[in-house]
Design a protein around this motif. Structure first.
Motif, short mmCIF file in Angstrom:
data_model
loop_
_atom_site.label_atom_id
_atom_site.label_comp_id
_atom_site.label_asym_id
_atom_site.label_seq_id
_atom_site.Cartn_x
_atom_site.Cartn_y
_atom_site.Cartn_z
N ARG A 24 11.77 -1.86 47.83
CA ARG A 24 10.62 -1.50 48.65
C ARG A 24 9.43 -2.41 48.36
NH1 ARG A 24 7.89 4.30 48.19
NH2 ARG A 24 6.74 3.23 46.57
N SER A 25 9.21 -2.74 47.10
CA SER A 25 8.09 -3.60 46.73
C SER A 25 8.27 -5.01 47.29
CB SER A 25 7.97 -3.64 45.21
OG SER A 25 6.91 -4.46 44.83
N GLY A 27 10.08 -5.79 49.91
CA GLY A 27 9.96 -5.66 51.37
C GLY A 27 8.51 -5.57 51.81
N ASN A 28 7.71 -4.79 51.10
CA ASN A 28 6.29 -4.68 51.45
C ASN A 28 5.57 -6.02 51.28
OD1 ASN A 28 6.52 -1.99 52.04
ND2 ASN A 28 5.79 -1.29 50.06
N HIS A 29 5.91 -6.74 50.21
CA HIS A 29 5.31 -8.05 49.99
C HIS A 29 5.69 -9.01 51.12
CE1 HIS A 29 3.88 -11.57 47.75
NE2 HIS A 29 4.98 -12.16 48.21
N ASN A 30 6.95 -9.01 51.50
CA ASN A 30 7.41 -9.91 52.56
C ASN A 30 6.83 -9.54 53.92
OD1 ASN A 30 8.84 -11.52 50.80
ND2 ASN A 30 10.72 -10.33 51.05
N ASN A 31 6.63 -8.25 54.18
CA ASN A 31 6.00 -7.84 55.44
C ASN A 31 4.55 -8.31 55.49
OD1 ASN A 31 8.28 -6.58 56.40
ND2 ASN A 31 7.69 -4.56 55.67
N ARG A 32 3.89 -8.27 54.38
CA ARG A 32 2.49 -8.68 54.33
C ARG A 32 2.33 -10.19 54.48
NH1 ARG A 32 -1.55 -7.46 49.27
NH2 ARG A 32 -3.40 -8.39 50.18
N ALA A 34 4.67 -12.46 55.80
CA ALA A 34 5.71 -13.04 56.65
C ALA A 34 5.17 -14.30 57.31
CB ALA A 34 6.13 -12.03 57.71
N LYS A 40 7.40 -16.00 50.04
CA LYS A 40 8.45 -15.01 50.27
C LYS A 40 9.08 -14.60 48.94
CE LYS A 40 12.58 -13.97 52.78
NZ LYS A 40 13.66 -14.42 53.58
N ARG A 84 1.51 -14.20 45.53
CA ARG A 84 0.43 -13.99 46.50
C ARG A 84 -0.69 -15.00 46.35
NH1 ARG A 84 0.93 -8.48 45.34
NH2 ARG A 84 -0.78 -8.61 43.87
#
Length: 130
Positions: A24-25, A27-32, A34, A40, A84
Protein backbone atom coordinates in the motif's frame (compact mmCIF):
# COMPACT_ATOMS: atom_id res chain seq x y z
CA UNK A 1 -2.13 -17.77 28.31
CA UNK A 2 -1.54 -18.23 24.58
CA UNK A 3 -0.37 -21.49 23.16
CA UNK A 4 2.62 -21.88 20.87
CA UNK A 5 0.35 -22.60 17.91
CA UNK A 6 -1.52 -19.32 18.33
CA UNK A 7 1.76 -17.40 18.64
CA UNK A 8 2.96 -18.88 15.36
CA UNK A 9 -0.33 -17.91 13.72
CA UNK A 10 -0.06 -14.40 15.10
CA UNK A 11 3.48 -14.11 13.77
CA UNK A 12 2.30 -15.09 10.28
CA UNK A 13 -0.59 -12.64 10.52
CA UNK A 14 1.80 -9.82 11.43
CA UNK A 15 4.02 -10.65 8.48
CA UNK A 16 1.11 -10.64 6.04
CA UNK A 17 -0.13 -7.35 7.47
CA UNK A 18 3.33 -5.81 7.13
CA UNK A 19 3.55 -7.04 3.55
CA UNK A 20 0.17 -5.49 2.73
CA UNK A 21 1.26 -2.19 4.29
CA UNK A 22 4.44 -2.16 2.20
CA UNK A 23 2.39 -2.79 -0.95
CA UNK A 24 0.00 0.00 0.00
CA UNK A 25 2.82 2.42 0.82
CA UNK A 26 4.58 1.77 -2.49
CA UNK A 27 1.28 2.13 -4.35
CA UNK A 28 0.46 5.42 -2.66
CA UNK A 29 3.93 6.75 -3.44
CA UNK A 30 3.62 5.73 -7.09
CA UNK A 31 0.14 7.27 -7.40
CA UNK A 32 1.48 10.54 -6.05
CA UNK A 33 4.54 10.63 -8.32
CA UNK A 34 3.20 8.93 -11.45
CA UNK A 35 5.03 10.12 -14.54
CA UNK A 36 7.96 11.71 -12.70
CA UNK A 37 11.23 10.16 -13.81
CA UNK A 38 13.43 8.58 -11.15
CA UNK A 39 10.78 8.59 -8.42
CA UNK A 40 8.96 5.31 -9.02
CA UNK A 41 9.10 2.91 -6.08
CA UNK A 42 9.31 -0.70 -7.20
CA UNK A 43 7.68 -3.17 -4.81
CA UNK A 44 10.70 -5.50 -4.83
CA UNK A 45 12.98 -2.60 -3.90
CA UNK A 46 10.68 -1.54 -1.06
CA UNK A 47 10.66 -5.08 0.31
CA UNK A 48 14.44 -5.21 0.01
CA UNK A 49 14.81 -1.94 1.93
CA UNK A 50 12.46 -3.23 4.65
CA UNK A 51 14.49 -6.45 4.90
CA UNK A 52 17.71 -4.45 5.17
CA UNK A 53 16.25 -2.49 8.06
CA UNK A 54 15.20 -5.66 9.85
CA UNK A 55 18.61 -7.23 9.24
CA UNK A 56 20.36 -4.14 10.63
CA UNK A 57 18.19 -4.25 13.76
CA UNK A 58 18.95 -7.97 14.21
CA UNK A 59 22.65 -7.12 13.88
CA UNK A 60 22.27 -4.70 16.77
CA UNK A 61 20.71 -7.41 18.93
CA UNK A 62 17.01 -6.58 18.72
CA UNK A 63 14.91 -9.71 19.24
CA UNK A 64 11.34 -8.46 19.66
CA UNK A 65 9.22 -8.86 16.54
CA UNK A 66 7.51 -5.48 16.84
CA UNK A 67 10.85 -3.67 17.20
CA UNK A 68 12.19 -5.42 14.09
CA UNK A 69 9.12 -4.34 12.14
CA UNK A 70 9.53 -0.80 13.45
CA UNK A 71 13.17 -0.69 12.32
CA UNK A 72 12.29 -2.00 8.87
CA UNK A 73 9.43 0.45 8.55
CA UNK A 74 11.67 3.39 9.55
CA UNK A 75 14.18 2.41 6.88
CA UNK A 76 11.42 2.13 4.27
CA UNK A 77 10.09 5.57 5.18
CA UNK A 78 13.59 6.99 4.87
CA UNK A 79 13.97 5.35 1.45
CA UNK A 80 10.68 6.79 0.21
CA UNK A 81 11.77 10.22 1.48
CA UNK A 82 14.98 9.80 -0.52
CA UNK A 83 12.97 8.90 -3.62
CA UNK A 84 10.64 11.87 -3.21
CA UNK A 85 13.12 14.61 -2.41
CA UNK A 86 16.32 13.48 -4.11
CA UNK A 87 18.45 13.56 -0.96
CA UNK A 88 18.42 11.74 2.41
CA UNK A 89 16.98 13.32 5.55
CA UNK A 90 19.44 15.61 7.30
CA UNK A 91 18.79 14.39 10.84
CA UNK A 92 18.23 10.74 9.97
CA UNK A 93 19.86 7.95 11.95
CA UNK A 94 19.07 5.51 9.14
CA UNK A 95 21.91 4.58 6.79
CA UNK A 96 20.38 5.81 3.53
CA UNK A 97 23.77 5.51 1.84
CA UNK A 98 23.40 1.73 1.84
CA UNK A 99 20.29 1.99 -0.34
CA UNK A 100 21.79 4.04 -3.18
CA UNK A 101 22.35 0.91 -5.29
CA UNK A 102 18.64 0.07 -5.52
CA UNK A 103 17.41 3.53 -6.42
CA UNK A 104 15.94 3.93 -9.92
CA UNK A 105 18.48 4.75 -12.63
CA UNK A 106 17.00 8.21 -13.22
CA UNK A 107 17.48 9.23 -9.59
CA UNK A 108 20.22 11.73 -8.80
CA UNK A 109 21.67 9.63 -5.94
CA UNK A 110 21.68 6.35 -7.88
CA UNK A 111 24.94 4.40 -7.64
CA UNK A 112 25.85 1.62 -10.03
CA UNK A 113 28.37 0.34 -7.49
CA UNK A 114 27.32 -1.99 -4.69
CA UNK A 115 26.62 0.06 -1.56
CA UNK A 116 25.17 -2.70 0.65
CA UNK A 117 27.73 -5.28 1.73
CA UNK A 118 25.76 -7.69 3.94
CA UNK A 119 24.19 -11.00 3.00
CA UNK A 120 20.62 -10.90 1.69
CA UNK A 121 17.93 -11.47 4.31
CA UNK A 122 14.20 -11.97 3.87
CA UNK A 123 11.99 -11.17 6.85
CA UNK A 124 8.96 -12.78 5.22
CA UNK A 125 10.42 -16.17 4.30
CA UNK A 126 13.31 -17.40 6.40
CA UNK A 127 14.65 -17.06 9.89
CA UNK A 128 18.27 -16.11 10.43
CA UNK A 129 20.05 -16.26 13.77
CA UNK A 130 22.70 -13.60 14.08
Amino acid sequence: MKTVKSLVTMNKLEKTLVYKLIVRSAGNHNNRFAGVGGKKAELEDCIEVFNRGVFRAKNYGVDEEHMLIKAGWARLKSYLWLLRNGYPKVASDILAVEDFDILPKGHRMYSKHKTYHFEPYNFFEKELDI
